[in-house]
Design a protein around this motif. Sequence first.
Motif, PDB file in Angstrom:
ATOM      1  N   LEU A 113       0.823  -1.213   0.000  1.00  0.00           N
ATOM      2  CA  LEU A 113       0.000   0.000   0.000  1.00  0.00           C
ATOM      3  C   LEU A 113       0.858   1.265   0.000  1.00  0.00           C
ATOM      4  O   LEU A 113       0.440   2.321  -0.444  1.00  0.00           O
ATOM      5  N   PHE A 114       2.068   1.122   0.512  1.00  0.00           N
ATOM      6  CA  PHE A 114       2.914   2.306   0.612  1.00  0.00           C
ATOM      7  C   PHE A 114       3.805   2.466  -0.631  1.00  0.00           C
ATOM      8  O   PHE A 114       4.446   3.498  -0.808  1.00  0.00           O
ATOM      9  N   ALA A 115       3.822   1.439  -1.493  1.00  0.00           N
ATOM     10  CA  ALA A 115       4.740   1.437  -2.631  1.00  0.00           C
ATOM     11  C   ALA A 115       4.732   2.726  -3.459  1.00  0.00           C
ATOM     12  O   ALA A 115       5.798   3.235  -3.811  1.00  0.00           O
ATOM     13  N   PRO A 116       3.548   3.306  -3.767  1.00  0.00           N
ATOM     14  CA  PRO A 116       3.558   4.508  -4.613  1.00  0.00           C
ATOM     15  C   PRO A 116       4.327   5.664  -3.993  1.00  0.00           C
ATOM     16  O   PRO A 116       4.754   6.572  -4.703  1.00  0.00           O
ATOM     17  N   ARG A 117       4.487   5.658  -2.663  1.00  0.00           N
ATOM     18  CA  ARG A 117       5.167   6.784  -2.018  1.00  0.00           C
ATOM     19  C   ARG A 117       6.548   6.382  -1.506  1.00  0.00           C
ATOM     20  O   ARG A 117       7.227   7.176  -0.872  1.00  0.00           O
ATOM     21  N   CYS A 118       6.927   5.120  -1.707  1.00  0.00           N
ATOM     22  CA  CYS A 118       8.109   4.590  -1.054  1.00  0.00           C
ATOM     23  C   CYS A 118       9.354   4.806  -1.915  1.00  0.00           C
ATOM     24  O   CYS A 118       9.364   4.477  -3.102  1.00  0.00           O
ATOM     25  N   PRO A 119      10.411   5.371  -1.348  1.00  0.00           N
ATOM     26  CA  PRO A 119      11.634   5.603  -2.139  1.00  0.00           C
ATOM     27  C   PRO A 119      12.342   4.297  -2.512  1.00  0.00           C
ATOM     28  O   PRO A 119      13.142   4.277  -3.445  1.00  0.00           O
ATOM     29  N   TYR A 120      12.044   3.208  -1.776  1.00  0.00           N
ATOM     30  CA  TYR A 120      12.759   1.954  -2.034  1.00  0.00           C
ATOM     31  C   TYR A 120      11.948   0.984  -2.872  1.00  0.00           C
ATOM     32  O   TYR A 120      12.371  -0.134  -3.112  1.00  0.00           O
ATOM     33  N   ALA A 121      10.750   1.385  -3.281  1.00  0.00           N
ATOM     34  CA  ALA A 121       9.849   0.422  -3.900  1.00  0.00           C
ATOM     35  C   ALA A 121      10.432  -0.159  -5.189  1.00  0.00           C
ATOM     36  O   ALA A 121      10.994   0.562  -6.015  1.00  0.00           O
ATOM     37  N   ASP A 122      10.290  -1.481  -5.360  1.00  0.00           N
ATOM     38  CA  ASP A 122      10.720  -2.105  -6.604  1.00  0.00           C
ATOM     39  C   ASP A 122       9.536  -2.855  -7.229  1.00  0.00           C
ATOM     40  O   ASP A 122       8.408  -2.728  -6.760  1.00  0.00           O
ATOM     41  N   GLU A 123       9.824  -3.645  -8.263  1.00  0.00           N
ATOM     42  CA  GLU A 123       8.766  -4.340  -8.985  1.00  0.00           C
ATOM     43  C   GLU A 123       7.909  -5.195  -8.067  1.00  0.00           C
ATOM     44  O   GLU A 123       6.684  -5.180  -8.124  1.00  0.00           O
ATOM     45  N   ARG A 124       8.570  -5.917  -7.178  1.00  0.00           N
ATOM     46  CA  ARG A 124       7.856  -6.832  -6.299  1.00  0.00           C
ATOM     47  C   ARG A 124       6.907  -6.069  -5.373  1.00  0.00           C
ATOM     48  O   ARG A 124       5.766  -6.469  -5.141  1.00  0.00           O
ATOM     49  N   CYS A 125       7.397  -4.934  -4.874  1.00  0.00           N
ATOM     50  CA  CYS A 125       6.572  -4.113  -3.975  1.00  0.00           C
ATOM     51  C   CYS A 125       5.288  -3.678  -4.678  1.00  0.00           C
ATOM     52  O   CYS A 125       4.241  -3.592  -4.065  1.00  0.00           O
ATOM     53  N   ARG A 126       5.414  -3.378  -5.976  1.00  0.00           N
ATOM     54  CA  ARG A 126       4.237  -2.898  -6.694  1.00  0.00           C
ATOM     55  C   ARG A 126       3.289  -4.025  -7.073  1.00  0.00           C
ATOM     56  O   ARG A 126       2.162  -3.790  -7.462  1.00  0.00           O
ATOM     57  N   ASP A 127       3.798  -5.246  -6.941  1.00  0.00           N
ATOM     58  CA  ASP A 127       3.016  -6.380  -7.415  1.00  0.00           C
ATOM     59  C   ASP A 127       2.393  -7.188  -6.281  1.00  0.00           C
ATOM     60  O   ASP A 127       1.279  -7.685  -6.410  1.00  0.00           O
ATOM     61  N   GLN A 128       3.121  -7.345  -5.176  1.00  0.00           N
ATOM     62  CA  GLN A 128       2.632  -8.208  -4.091  1.00  0.00           C
ATOM     63  C   GLN A 128       2.504  -7.412  -2.812  1.00  0.00           C
ATOM     64  O   GLN A 128       3.214  -6.446  -2.575  1.00  0.00           O
ATOM     65  N   ARG A 129       1.587  -7.898  -1.959  1.00  0.00           N
ATOM     66  CA  ARG A 129       1.455  -7.258  -0.650  1.00  0.00           C
ATOM     67  C   ARG A 129       2.390  -7.934   0.340  1.00  0.00           C
ATOM     68  O   ARG A 129       2.379  -9.163   0.446  1.00  0.00           O
ATOM     69  N   PRO A 130       3.191  -7.164   1.042  1.00  0.00           N
ATOM     70  CA  PRO A 130       4.059  -7.775   2.049  1.00  0.00           C
ATOM     71  C   PRO A 130       3.256  -8.205   3.269  1.00  0.00           C
ATOM     72  O   PRO A 130       2.191  -7.649   3.555  1.00  0.00           O
ATOM     73  N   GLY A 131       3.760  -9.204   4.005  1.00  0.00           N
ATOM     74  CA  GLY A 131       3.144  -9.580   5.278  1.00  0.00           C
ATOM     75  C   GLY A 131       3.831  -8.828   6.392  1.00  0.00           C
ATOM     76  O   GLY A 131       4.647  -7.937   6.153  1.00  0.00           O
ATOM     77  N   LEU A 132       3.458  -9.166   7.633  1.00  0.00           N
ATOM     78  CA  LEU A 132       4.150  -8.563   8.778  1.00  0.00           C
ATOM     79  C   LEU A 132       5.323  -9.474   9.106  1.00  0.00           C
ATOM     80  O   LEU A 132       5.140 -10.620   9.480  1.00  0.00           O
ATOM     81  N   TYR A 133       6.532  -8.997   8.922  1.00  0.00           N
ATOM     82  CA  TYR A 133       7.693  -9.813   9.222  1.00  0.00           C
ATOM     83  C   TYR A 133       8.284  -9.332  10.515  1.00  0.00           C
ATOM     84  O   TYR A 133       8.118  -8.185  10.909  1.00  0.00           O
ATOM     85  N   GLY A 134       9.007 -10.213  11.209  1.00  0.00           N
ATOM     86  CA  GLY A 134       9.629  -9.689  12.406  1.00  0.00           C
ATOM     87  C   GLY A 134      10.269 -10.753  13.254  1.00  0.00           C
ATOM     88  O   GLY A 134      10.100 -11.947  13.057  1.00  0.00           O
ATOM     89  N   ARG A 135      11.015 -10.189  14.189  1.00  0.00           N
ATOM     90  CA  ARG A 135      11.709 -11.050  15.124  1.00  0.00           C
ATOM     91  C   ARG A 135      11.409 -10.478  16.486  1.00  0.00           C
ATOM     92  O   ARG A 135      11.402  -9.257  16.665  1.00  0.00           O
TER      93      ARG A 135
END
Lengths: 310, 328, 295
Positions: free
Chosen positions: B287-309
Amino acid sequence: MKRYLVKRVLLALGILFSISLITFFILHIMPGDAVALMLGDTADPNTLETVRHNLGMDKPFPQQYLEWIMGVFTGDLGTSYFQRKPVADLLLSAFSYTAKLAVVSYIIALAVGLVVGVVSALNRGAILDRGLMTLTVVGISAPSFWIAILLQIFIGLRFKAIPISGLEAPIDYLLPCISLGLRYAASIARITRTSMLEVMGQDFIRTARAKGLSPLRTVLVHMLRNALIPIITVIGADIGTLFAGSMLTESVFNINGVGKLLVDNITKRDIPVVQGCVICVAIICVVVYLIVDLLYAVVDPNIRLGGEEA
Amino acid sequence: MAETILEVKDLSITFFTKQGALPTVDGVSFTLNRGETLGIVGESGCGKSMTVNGILQMVPAPGRVTGGSVKLAGEELVGMREKELCRKRGSDMAIIFQEPMTSLNPLMTCGRQISETIQAHKKMSRKEADARALELIGMVGIPMPEKIFSSIPGKLSGGQRQRIVIAMALCNDPGVLICDEPTTALDVTVQAQILGLINELKEKFGSAIIFITHDLGVIRQMADKVLVMYVGQAVEYVDARELFANPLHPYTQGLMRCIPGMNSGDGDLHVIDGSVPMLYDLPKGCLFAPRCPYADERCRDQRPGLYGRGSHRVRCFRCEAMGEEDVP
Amino acid sequence: MKKRKEPSPVLTYRGYYRESWDLLRRDPLAMISLVIVLLLVIVAVFAPLIAPYDPDKQILSQRLMKPCMEHWFGCDEHGRDILSRCIYGCRISLSVGLVSQIIATVIGYFMGVCAGYFGGKVDAAISFLVQVFSSLPDLLLAMALMFALGRGLVNLYISLGVLAWSRTARLIRGTVLQLKEKEYVKSCRVDGGSNLRIILRHLLPNCIPTLIITITMGIPSAILSEASLSFLGLGVRAPMSSWGDMISASRAFMGSDGSKWFYSFFPGLCMIVAVIAFNTLGDGLRDALDPKLRK
C-alpha cells in the motif's frame, strides 16, 4: 436578563397596540352599514341616524378608537349590536371552549409529533421512516376543515357512538382534536426528526454512548433535550395558527368557541364582537410568543448569556 | 509477565458504501498489558480512530466489524450484546475524544455529565455520585471545582473542557483508557499540561492507555509500545525505544523525518511525497509502494506480510530477512 | 479615475441558473412535482377545453349522483358535474395563489430592501411592522380584510397579498444585509451610484433566487388560506366556486350515512395535490438555488 425581559414586554405591548389600531381601522372602513343591516331595509333615515348616534358611530374615527381602547384596558369591549350583551361576556364563555379544544388538541399533537419524529429519526431511511414522513406531508398539506368533514363522514356517521358536534363529554373531543391536531402533529414530527438527526450526528452523543449510558437515557436526556430548541420555535409559531385553525374546526363541529363567535358575527356585521374576537386572539398570540422567547432562555442556558450581552 | 488486559487480534472493519466495500481497518493486532501505554500513530485517514471505534464496538454505519476479535480482560467484545457492551463502555473501557469543544453536552452541567456516568455503572445515589464527580473535577487540576461543577461546558475553555472529559473517562476506574488525539485541538501550552495530567493520572488509576496521535513527538513522551498504521494496516509494531532508535518501515522513517528537530539536523523539513491512497482505489501491491523511495517491482506487485523477530514487526519486503512472516 | 463597476457575481456567473436547473433535474421528487404543477397550470388555463361539462349547468335529475363513468367525481346538489367544477376551481385557486404572492413579493421586496439597505430608523420601523404582521395568524387578518372589503376574487388577491409580505420582507432583509457588505455594492456606492440603481441593478438580481423560493412556497399557503376563507363564506362570489366553496357547500349534503362522501372528498383531494406539489417543488428549488448549499 431583566433588561431583556423589560425590552421584550415593551415590544409585545407595542405590537398589541399596533394590531388594535390596524384591526380597528380595517373594520371601520368597510362598505356595509351594520345599522342598516340591523334595522332592515324599511327603516327610515331618522331612525338610522338615532341608532347610529346611540352606538357612537357618528363620532370621528380617532375618538371612537380612543374610547374603545380605553374600554379594553378596563375590560369593557363594548356591547354586541344584536345580542345586546357585553362582548367581554360573550368572549369569556366562548373562550373556554376554544382554549379547551386548542390545548387538548395541541398537547396530543405534541406528544404524537415528538414520538413520530424521534422514531423516524432513529430509523432513518427505513420503510417506517419513509412511511411516517409521507404521512406527515399529507398531514401538513391537508386543510383541517376537510379532514374534519372526512372524519365526520367516514367515522362519525358510521359509528354512531362518536359524536360529530358539540364539545361537552370527553368523547366529543375525539374528532375535533384529530382534525385540528393532525397538521401540528405532522409539522412537529418533521421538525423533531430533522432536529434529532442533527443532534444525533454530534460528538457529545458519541460521548454519551461511549460512557455506557442506556439508549433510552441517551435519546431522552441527551438527544431530545438538545433537539428541543428548534421545536420550541415551531411550537411558538404554531400557537397563532392554532387559533385560526380552531375557527374552522369549531365551525365544522358546531362548537361555540371564539372562532364560531367570530365567523357568525362577521356575517352579521356585528363590529364590536368581531373586534373583540380579533383583539382577544391577538393578545393570546403575542403573549404566547413572549413566553416562547423566554422559554428559550430556560431550555438553552447558552442563550441567556446572549440576552445579557445584548 | 504482566497481565494482558486488552487483546486485539486481526481486527477488520469494512465500510459498505456505494463505491464498494472499503477495508477501513485491515487485520490489526496488538496486545495491551495492565498499566502500559500503546501509541497508535499515522496520518489522518489511516484508520486509527476507526480501530478504537472497533474496540468500543461503536463503528458508525455503514461500517461494520467484519472480522477478528477484541478481548477485554479475557471477554470477547465482538458480537457481544449491546446491553452488555453498555456495561463495559464507560466503566471497563473509556475514551477521551479529540474535540473537547463538542464532545460535552452543551446543555448539561459538567458535574452532572460526570455523575450520570458514575450512576450508569454503579449503584449510587445522586448525592454520592455528585460528591465523587466533584472530587474528580478537583483531581484533574481545575481550580474552583464547585463553580465548574455547576457550569455548562459553554463557559469553560478548551483545556478545562478536556479536563472534564478526562475526569468523566476516569470516573469508573477503567482498565483501558483510550485517548483519541486528546490534545490536537488544544493550544500548545495546554497540550503539554494535558499530556502531563494523563501521565500523572495513569500512575494514580493504573489504567492501560491507548494513545492515538499523528505526532511522533507526543508518542515519545507517552508510549511504551507503538503501532504505526497506514491505510488501515499495521505497518510497524514495536517498543517505543526501539522504534525511535531503529525505525525499519520506510513510512515510519518518513514520519520521523517530518518532525522538526528529530532528524539529523540538516534543517530542512521533510515531507512524504504523494498522499494516502483512497480506500476505493488501493494499489495492487504494497500500500505504501507509490510513495516509497525503495519500492521495486515486487513491492508494486505483491502485498508484504508482517515480518519480524521478537517484538519488532514490520510490513515491508526489505525486512523479510528478519524472520518468519507473522501469522496470518 | 473612474473605476468600472464590477457587475454582480451572480450575473457574471452565467451558469448559475443552468447549474441550479441541473441540480433540480436530478431531484426526482422535485421533477414529479414540477410536472404536476405544470399540469395544474394547463388545467387552469385551458379549463373550458378540458372540463367535460359546463360547470354551471344544473341537471336536477342528477342530484348528488355517485361517481360513475360519465361523472368521475359525481354530481353536486344541483346536479352539476363535480369534476368540471373542480377544474374551474383550479383557476381560482392558482390565480389567487399566484397573484397574491406577486403582490406580497412586490411589497415584501421593497420593504425588505429598504430595511436592509438603509438600516437605522427605517430598518427599525419596518422590522417592527414585520413583527406586528407576523404576530397575528394570517387567516385572522385576512378574515378582517375580507369582512371589510366584501367577497370577490380581486378582494381575495388583495387580502391575501397584503398580509403575506412580512415573510418575504424578513428574508430579503437578511439577504440584503449580507450583500451590502460585498465589494461590488460598496464600490458602486462609493462611485455615487443612486440608491434606486443599486437596489434594482445589484440587489434585485441577487435576491431573485430567494424570491423564487418564497413565491413557490407562498402559493400553497395562499391556496389553503383561500380555501379556509371560502369555507367560512368569505371567498369568491357565486356562481364561481373554488375548492373551498365546494367543500363548504358539501357539508349540508353528506347523507345521513356518509354515502355522499365524494362531494367533499374530491375538491379536497385536488387541493392536497396542488399544495403538496407546490411545497415539494419549493423544497427542491430551495435545495437547487441556495448557494450556501452549493459546493
